[in-house]
Design a protein around this motif. Structure first.
Motif, PDB file in Angstrom:
ATOM      1  N   GLU A   1      56.485  46.327   9.919  1.00  0.00           N
ATOM      2  CA  GLU A   1      56.989  46.738  11.230  1.00  0.00           C
ATOM      3  C   GLU A   1      55.882  47.335  12.082  1.00  0.00           C
ATOM      4  N   LEU A   2      55.026  48.148  11.459  1.00  0.00           N
ATOM      5  CA  LEU A   2      53.933  48.770  12.197  1.00  0.00           C
ATOM      6  C   LEU A   2      52.996  47.718  12.773  1.00  0.00           C
ATOM      7  N   PHE A   3      52.712  46.671  12.004  1.00  0.00           N
ATOM      8  CA  PHE A   3      51.830  45.618  12.512  1.00  0.00           C
ATOM      9  C   PHE A   3      52.483  44.862  13.664  1.00  0.00           C
ATOM     10  N   VAL A   4      53.784  44.730  13.650  1.00  0.00           N
ATOM     11  CA  VAL A   4      54.474  44.128  14.802  1.00  0.00           C
ATOM     12  C   VAL A   4      54.238  44.990  16.038  1.00  0.00           C
ATOM     13  N   VAL A   5      54.353  46.307  15.880  1.00  0.00           N
ATOM     14  CA  VAL A   5      54.109  47.228  16.997  1.00  0.00           C
ATOM     15  C   VAL A   5      52.660  47.119  17.480  1.00  0.00           C
ATOM     16  N   LEU A   6      51.724  47.081  16.544  1.00  0.00           N
ATOM     17  CA  LEU A   6      50.308  46.971  16.916  1.00  0.00           C
ATOM     18  C   LEU A   6      50.035  45.669  17.675  1.00  0.00           C
ATOM     19  N   LYS A   7      50.568  44.576  17.165  1.00  0.00           N
ATOM     20  CA  LYS A   7      50.301  43.277  17.792  1.00  0.00           C
ATOM     21  C   LYS A   7      51.020  43.125  19.125  1.00  0.00           C
ATOM     22  N   ASN A   8      52.134  43.837  19.309  1.00  0.00           N
ATOM     23  CA  ASN A   8      52.841  43.799  20.587  1.00  0.00           C
ATOM     24  C   ASN A   8      52.194  44.680  21.648  1.00  0.00           C
ATOM     25  N   ASN A   9      51.364  45.617  21.214  1.00  0.00           N
ATOM     26  CA  ASN A   9      50.805  46.584  22.151  1.00  0.00           C
ATOM     27  C   ASN A   9      49.297  46.492  22.327  1.00  0.00           C
ATOM     28  N   PHE A  10      48.624  45.805  21.421  1.00  0.00           N
ATOM     29  CA  PHE A  10      47.174  45.635  21.516  1.00  0.00           C
ATOM     30  C   PHE A  10      46.823  44.166  21.315  1.00  0.00           C
ATOM     31  N   ASP A  11      45.639  43.810  21.766  1.00  0.00           N
ATOM     32  CA  ASP A  11      45.100  42.471  21.528  1.00  0.00           C
ATOM     33  C   ASP A  11      44.222  42.538  20.288  1.00  0.00           C
ATOM     34  N   LEU A  12      44.724  42.002  19.180  1.00  0.00           N
ATOM     35  CA  LEU A  12      43.982  42.034  17.917  1.00  0.00           C
ATOM     36  C   LEU A  12      43.285  40.712  17.620  1.00  0.00           C
ATOM     37  N   SER A  13      43.250  39.815  18.608  1.00  0.00           N
ATOM     38  CA  SER A  13      42.719  38.468  18.355  1.00  0.00           C
ATOM     39  C   SER A  13      41.257  38.480  17.954  1.00  0.00           C
ATOM     40  N   ASP A  14      40.504  39.474  18.421  1.00  0.00           N
ATOM     41  CA  ASP A  14      39.082  39.543  18.087  1.00  0.00           C
ATOM     42  C   ASP A  14      38.766  40.706  17.162  1.00  0.00           C
ATOM     43  N   ALA A  15      39.778  41.268  16.512  1.00  0.00           N
ATOM     44  CA  ALA A  15      39.539  42.392  15.602  1.00  0.00           C
ATOM     45  C   ALA A  15      38.617  41.946  14.465  1.00  0.00           C
ATOM     46  N   GLU A  16      37.502  42.644  14.299  1.00  0.00           N
ATOM     47  CA  GLU A  16      36.503  42.270  13.301  1.00  0.00           C
ATOM     48  C   GLU A  16      36.823  42.844  11.922  1.00  0.00           C
ATOM     49  N   GLU A  17      37.442  44.028  11.916  1.00  0.00           N
ATOM     50  CA  GLU A  17      37.550  44.753  10.653  1.00  0.00           C
ATOM     51  C   GLU A  17      38.827  45.603  10.667  1.00  0.00           C
ATOM     52  N   ILE A  18      39.714  45.335   9.716  1.00  0.00           N
ATOM     53  CA  ILE A  18      40.923  46.145   9.545  1.00  0.00           C
ATOM     54  C   ILE A  18      40.928  46.606   8.092  1.00  0.00           C
ATOM     55  N   THR A  19      40.733  47.900   7.894  1.00  0.00           N
ATOM     56  CA  THR A  19      40.519  48.477   6.567  1.00  0.00           C
ATOM     57  C   THR A  19      41.713  49.315   6.150  1.00  0.00           C
ATOM     58  N   ILE A  20      42.042  49.274   4.861  1.00  0.00           N
ATOM     59  CA  ILE A  20      43.029  50.189   4.300  1.00  0.00           C
ATOM     60  C   ILE A  20      42.422  50.892   3.086  1.00  0.00           C
ATOM     61  N   GLU A  21      42.560  52.222   3.045  1.00  0.00           N
ATOM     62  CA  GLU A  21      42.131  52.985   1.880  1.00  0.00           C
ATOM     63  C   GLU A  21      43.145  52.790   0.751  1.00  0.00           C
ATOM     64  N   VAL A  22      42.633  52.639  -0.449  1.00  0.00           N
ATOM     65  CA  VAL A  22      43.487  52.273  -1.582  1.00  0.00           C
ATOM     66  C   VAL A  22      43.235  53.211  -2.756  1.00  0.00           C
ATOM     67  N   ASN A  23      44.304  53.793  -3.281  1.00  0.00           N
ATOM     68  CA  ASN A  23      44.224  54.481  -4.559  1.00  0.00           C
ATOM     69  C   ASN A  23      44.492  53.451  -5.649  1.00  0.00           C
ATOM     70  N   PRO A  24      43.648  53.371  -6.673  1.00  0.00           N
ATOM     71  CA  PRO A  24      43.786  52.286  -7.664  1.00  0.00           C
ATOM     72  C   PRO A  24      45.073  52.313  -8.466  1.00  0.00           C
ATOM     73  N   LYS A  25      45.819  53.416  -8.445  1.00  0.00           N
ATOM     74  CA  LYS A  25      47.007  53.536  -9.287  1.00  0.00           C
ATOM     75  C   LYS A  25      48.133  52.619  -8.801  1.00  0.00           C
ATOM     76  N   GLU A  26      48.582  51.729  -9.659  1.00  0.00           N
ATOM     77  CA  GLU A  26      49.798  50.936  -9.457  1.00  0.00           C
ATOM     78  C   GLU A  26      49.781  50.083  -8.188  1.00  0.00           C
ATOM     79  N   VAL A  27      48.659  49.453  -7.879  1.00  0.00           N
ATOM     80  CA  VAL A  27      48.604  48.504  -6.766  1.00  0.00           C
ATOM     81  C   VAL A  27      49.031  47.131  -7.283  1.00  0.00           C
TER      82      VAL A  27
END
Length: 385
Positions: free
Chosen positions: A81-107
């Protein structure tokens, strides 16, 4: 152009929830607060929409960074849902880098697959050190088994993977640290962050230190380990481009570079910081206050807001410039100071050079290896009267 009409090209999104709180952590985050996740998500989406409603210019985004807390715990349906909001409100067509921090437990593989589908193209995995006992003593729940399991799965979906380490954790030995470094360079990762342990007031780690339960490295020990780490990573192809960051050439973090280059960025979520039009903003820090504001009122509110003056901008430009391995142009550094202060600065530079803390060559000033480990002292020396 007013701050409300100019969109930053670099976004930070804060997810403050964790399974448990690490003893060294000073970030605004909460353990066992899952019942607030859906409300927080709605408030976060409202904040983003409120910000965008004030914009009148282009909304092209270059980088997004999901930090925390533990953003890898963001429920998949809510994150979608959050990505729908982001894509509806910003232009992500040229986004170079989208990072998520990850804790290794239970991914799970479902998470990895969905993150990639949504547009996330970079993982930042919090390894810290490969030693179960040291991590358990810091209330960090992952194990080496969790890390190896995630590494095995991650590269099915992501080419760009970064690993975070913490240098100077209590209880660590040279053998444990060196074995950690030897292991991670065997993985097909592209980036390594080596953060220096900071002991923050009112954390369990600071309490243990005050009671004498733990002992930290001396400055000389710290410098030696840092120096060895930089050389080891360089030998294995990870080139240092900032005080704490090393990358295979071409895989430097573009989001973090925006911070170090003093470019505008916008933070969303609890306690998130922003820098726009030479003004620093910090979002609300109390969870219930944040929820009340954005669920009931929907107006942008801050816990702190300050227009930076010349002295503050000078300090930040020095600090951020010297954090980068390329350093600063000497003339640009001198230009930050008034004419009467430039002679004093030149003398300070000579002193620091003689102490082996900085290098001055080819018209640029950069931190020497010893200076990188003692960065705060170098900056304070340059700025002191």
């Amino acid at each position: 152009m007013s701050i409300q009409n100019k969109c930053s090209q670099h976004l930070y999104i804060h997810w403050p929830f964790c399974k448990n709180k690490c003893h060294y952590c000073d970030f605004v985050s909460f353990a066992k607060h899952e019942k607030y996740e859906q409300q927080y998500h709605k408030a976060l989406c409202t904040e983003i929409k409120s910000y965008v409603s004030k914009l009148s210019g282009p909304r092209k985004i270059k980088t997004i960074f999901f930090g925390g807390g533990t953003p890898s715990l963001y429920p998949i349906d809510l994150l979608t849902e959050l990505f729908v909001v982001l894509k509806n409100n910003f232009d992500l067509s040229d986004a170079e880098e989208i990072t998520i921090e990850v804790n290794p437990k239970e991914v799970t593989e479902k998470q990895l697959s969905t993150w990639r589908f949504l547009g996330i193209n970079r993982l930042s995995i919090g390894v810290q050190v490969l030693d179960d006992k040291i991590l358990a003593n810091l209330n960090r729940i992952q194990t080496n088994k969790d890390v190896y399991s995630l590494i095995e799965k991650a590269f099915k979906y992501f080419d760009n993977v970064s690993v975070d380490l913490i240098l100077g954790l209590p209880g660590i030995t040279d053998e444990v640290w060196n074995n950690t470094l030897k292991q991670i360079v065997k993985w097909p990762i592209k980036h390594i962050s080596v953060y220096m342990l900071m002991v923050h007031d009112r954390t369990p780690l600071s309490l243990k230190l005050s009671r004498g339960d733990i002992k930290l490295l001396s400055d000389d020990e710290f410098v030696d380990i840092y120096d060895g780490t930089v050389k080891f990573l360089d030998y294995h192809g990870f080139k240092q481009y900032e005080l704490s960051n090393f990358a295979v050439p071409g895989f430097e973090s573009e989001h973090n570079r925006a911070y170090w280059d003093h470019r505008p960025y916008r933070g969303f979520g609890l306690s998130a910081a922003s820098f726009e039009d030479n003004t620093r903003f910090v979002n609300l820090k109390k969870l219930m206050h944040y929820l009340d504001i954005y669920l009931l009122e929907g107006e942008l509110k801050y816990s702190f807001q300050e227009k930076l003056g010349p002295e503050q901008l000078r300090m930040e430009q020095l600090m951020l410039g010297l954090r980068q391995s390329s350093g600063m142009d000497l003339h640009a550094m001198l230009y930050l100071f008034k004419e009467g202060e430039q002679e004093r600065l030149s003398g300070r530079l000579d002193d620091l050079k003689n102490q082996g803390l900085i290098v001055v060559e080819n018209g640029r000033v950069r931190l020497a290896l010893k200076g990188m480990a003692l960065e705060n002292e170098v900056i304070l020396s340059l700025l002191s009267n």
